[in-house]
Design an enzyme around this catalytic site. Structure first.
Site, PDB file in Angstrom:
ATOM      1  CE  LYS A 111      -4.354  -1.655   1.832  1.00 33.50           C
ATOM      2  NZ  LYS A 111      -5.400  -1.506   2.840  1.00 33.50           N
ATOM      3  CE  LYS A 192      -4.869  -8.046  -1.763  1.00 29.93           C
ATOM      4  NZ  LYS A 192      -4.907  -7.930  -0.338  1.00 29.93           N
ATOM      5  CE  LYS A 195     -12.207  -3.790   0.522  1.00 32.47           C
ATOM      6  NZ  LYS A 195     -13.317  -3.989   1.393  1.00 32.47           N
TER       7      LYS A 195
HETATM    8  P1  TYM Z   1     -10.287  -6.271   3.771  1.00 33.57           P
HETATM    9  O1  TYM Z   1     -11.334  -5.262   4.097  1.00 33.57           O
HETATM   10  O2  TYM Z   1      -9.262  -5.920   2.752  1.00 33.57           O
HETATM   11  O3  TYM Z   1     -10.941  -7.615   3.303  1.00 33.57           O
HETATM   12  C1  TYM Z   1     -11.990  -8.265   4.020  1.00 33.57           C
HETATM   13  C2  TYM Z   1     -11.831  -9.769   3.902  1.00 33.57           C
HETATM   14  O4  TYM Z   1     -11.827 -10.167   2.530  1.00 33.57           O
HETATM   15  C3  TYM Z   1     -10.700 -11.008   2.282  1.00 33.57           C
HETATM   16  N1  TYM Z   1     -10.223 -10.773   0.906  1.00 33.57           N
HETATM   17  C4  TYM Z   1     -10.035 -11.741  -0.014  1.00 33.57           C
HETATM   18  N2  TYM Z   1     -10.206 -13.065   0.047  1.00 33.57           N
HETATM   19  C5  TYM Z   1      -9.950 -13.766  -1.084  1.00 33.57           C
HETATM   20  N3  TYM Z   1      -9.519 -13.203  -2.234  1.00 33.57           N
HETATM   21  C6  TYM Z   1      -9.326 -11.883  -2.350  1.00 33.57           C
HETATM   22  N4  TYM Z   1      -8.939 -11.342  -3.502  1.00 33.57           N
HETATM   23  C7  TYM Z   1      -9.574 -11.073  -1.186  1.00 33.57           C
HETATM   24  N5  TYM Z   1      -9.492  -9.741  -0.925  1.00 33.57           N
HETATM   25  C8  TYM Z   1      -9.893  -9.577   0.356  1.00 33.57           C
HETATM   26  C9  TYM Z   1      -9.651 -10.570   3.290  1.00 33.57           C
HETATM   27  O5  TYM Z   1      -8.722 -11.600   3.525  1.00 33.57           O
HETATM   28  C10 TYM Z   1     -10.511 -10.270   4.499  1.00 33.57           C
HETATM   29  O6  TYM Z   1     -10.753 -11.440   5.255  1.00 33.57           O
HETATM   30  N6  TYM Z   1      -7.103  -5.829   7.587  1.00 33.57           N
HETATM   31  C11 TYM Z   1      -8.389  -6.399   7.183  1.00 33.57           C
HETATM   32  C12 TYM Z   1      -9.562  -5.922   8.005  1.00 33.57           C
HETATM   33  C13 TYM Z   1      -9.471  -6.169   9.479  1.00 33.57           C
HETATM   34  C14 TYM Z   1      -9.602  -7.427  10.125  1.00 33.57           C
HETATM   35  C15 TYM Z   1      -9.516  -7.131  11.534  1.00 33.57           C
HETATM   36  C16 TYM Z   1      -9.764  -8.734   9.678  1.00 33.57           C
HETATM   37  C17 TYM Z   1      -9.309  -5.220  10.437  1.00 33.57           C
HETATM   38  N7  TYM Z   1      -9.350  -5.811  11.672  1.00 33.57           N
HETATM   39  C18 TYM Z   1      -9.592  -8.164  12.458  1.00 33.57           C
HETATM   40  C19 TYM Z   1      -9.839  -9.755  10.633  1.00 33.57           C
HETATM   41  C20 TYM Z   1      -9.754  -9.450  12.009  1.00 33.57           C
HETATM   42  C21 TYM Z   1      -8.637  -5.980   5.749  1.00 33.57           C
HETATM   43  O7  TYM Z   1      -8.138  -4.981   5.290  1.00 33.57           O
HETATM   44  O8  TYM Z   1      -9.569  -6.742   5.116  1.00 33.57           O
END
Ligand code: TYM
Length: 326
Positions: A111, A192, A195
């Site tokens: 990022k 991957k 967004k």
């Molecule tokens: P975020 O908001 O980017 O994504 C949310 C969830 O979607 C999954 N994900 C994917 N899985 C498969 N293929 C993809 N291309 C893909 N893109 C996203 C992510 O693995 C995630 O599970 N840091 C985290 C948010 C967060 C969080 C937490 C997660 C903050 N606190 C505590 C778990 C526990 C994030 O940015 O996810």
């Protein structure tokens, strides 16, 4: 009962990767576990946002999560900034993680390369994520593959804190689905689906028009050799389609490959399966969208329940550190 916690950022649309990699699992797990799910709006602020945007997106994402089947009467669903303990605990996490550990985070490297303004919070992001998880005595964290490193650093912080101050936090583990854990971009299958990457044609959003979804999947990039085989290293595009089809239909990607001898039919079947999966979610979202006051009411109930758990954990952590009682 097993405590489950997971979070998702309200930035951009919910895409197929979020849904297949994480959210669909949450819906299944809410019935068998004591589940807590969070719209992590404070994490979204790590990248600059215009006023009002994060609030609007938090409401929309909450409605969309409910539309996928998360039931606020069964699980706890809330917005991170509504429970102040998250920021308070994040400070304790920052004090128990090293600069070196934070420097090794792949997400920060990705990022910070993509943006001109790199905030301090983008660097300390995993400390807030560790706070999210540890505040709820979490056993399991259902996430996609890309979050594995963040769950590992959370365990490391918990272990260090417990070592320094006595048993305080439960050590969580990541739960990653067998298919759909890493949904790739349809146009650049070595990245991957995401967004933040500006690849509109390669991303399927859960609320996209079904015709557009079908078109995007049917025009996914494959390769020239024509053989249908599940092999991400050699055939990333075809393997991504097999993986999406498997995740959408509950099959196994390698076994599914045997059913196809050409790419065309695989694309048609993957497109049909994804559209069938998303259409009922879209219909339910349209109903929920019409009543934001009801969503706000449900989120308040969620925040109240979350605060009760989180404030107990914070009290325990502060007592164990030995801060002067107020
Ligand atoms: P975020 O908001 O980017 O994504 C949310 C969830 O979607 C999954 N994900 C994917 N899985 C498969 N293929 C993809 N291309 C893909 N893109 C996203 C992510 O693995 C995630 O599970 N840091 C985290 C948010 C967060 C969080 C937490 C997660 C903050 N606190 C505590 C778990 C526990 C994030 O940015 O996810």
């Amino acid at each position: 009962m097993t405590r489950v916690f997971s979070g998702i950022q309200p930035s951009g649309e919910l895409h197929l990767g979020n849904y297949l990699g994480a959210v669909r699992n949450w819906v299944a797990m809410q019935h068998e576990t004591d589940a807590v799910f969070c719209v992590v709006d404070l994490h979204a602020l790590t990248l600059p946002k215009p006023p009002g945007e994060v609030g609007r997106e938090s409401l929309r994402l909450s409605q969309l999560l409910m539309a996928t089947g998360l039931d606020p009467e069964v699980c706890i669903l809330f917005v991170q900034s509504h429970v102040r303990e998250h920021t308070e605990c994040a400070w304790l996490m920052q004090c128990n993680v090293s600069f070196g550990e934070l420097s090794r985070m792949v997400q920060f490297k990705d990022k910070s390369d993509q943006h001109e303004f790199v905030s301090g919070s983008l660097f300390t992001y995993p400390a807030l994520q560790a706070a999210d998880i540890l505040l709820y005595d979490t056993n399991e964290v259902p996430v996609g593959e890309d979050q594995r490193q963040h769950i590992e650093i959370t365990r490391d912080i918990a272990e260090r804190f417990n070592g320094r101050f006595g048993e305080t936090f439960v050590l969580p583990q990541a739960v990653i689905p067998p298919a759909g854990a890493r949904v790739m971009d349809l146009q650049n299958p070595s990245n991957k689906m995401s967004k933040s990457l500006d690849s509109e044609k390669g991303t399927v959003n859960v609320l996209d028009d079904p015709k557009r979804i079908a078109k995007e999947i049917r025009s996914a990039v494959t390769d020239n050799d024509g053989a249908v085989r599940f092999d991400f290293a050699e055939k990333p595009g075809v393997s991504n389609l097999l993986s999406i089809l498997a995740a959408a239909t509950g099959g196994d990607p390698a076994a599914l490959a045997d059913d196809y001898d050409q790419y065309g039919q695989l694309k048609v079947d993957a497109a049909d399966a994804v559209v069938a999966l998303l259409e009922p979610i879209q219909a339910r979202f349209a109903e929920l969208e019409a009543d934001p006051a009801e969503t706000a009411r449900l989120l308040k109930i969620g925040a109240d329940k979350a605060r009760e758990i989180a404030s107990n954990t914070m009290t325990r952590a502060k007592e164990n550190i030995g801060l002067l009682a107020d």
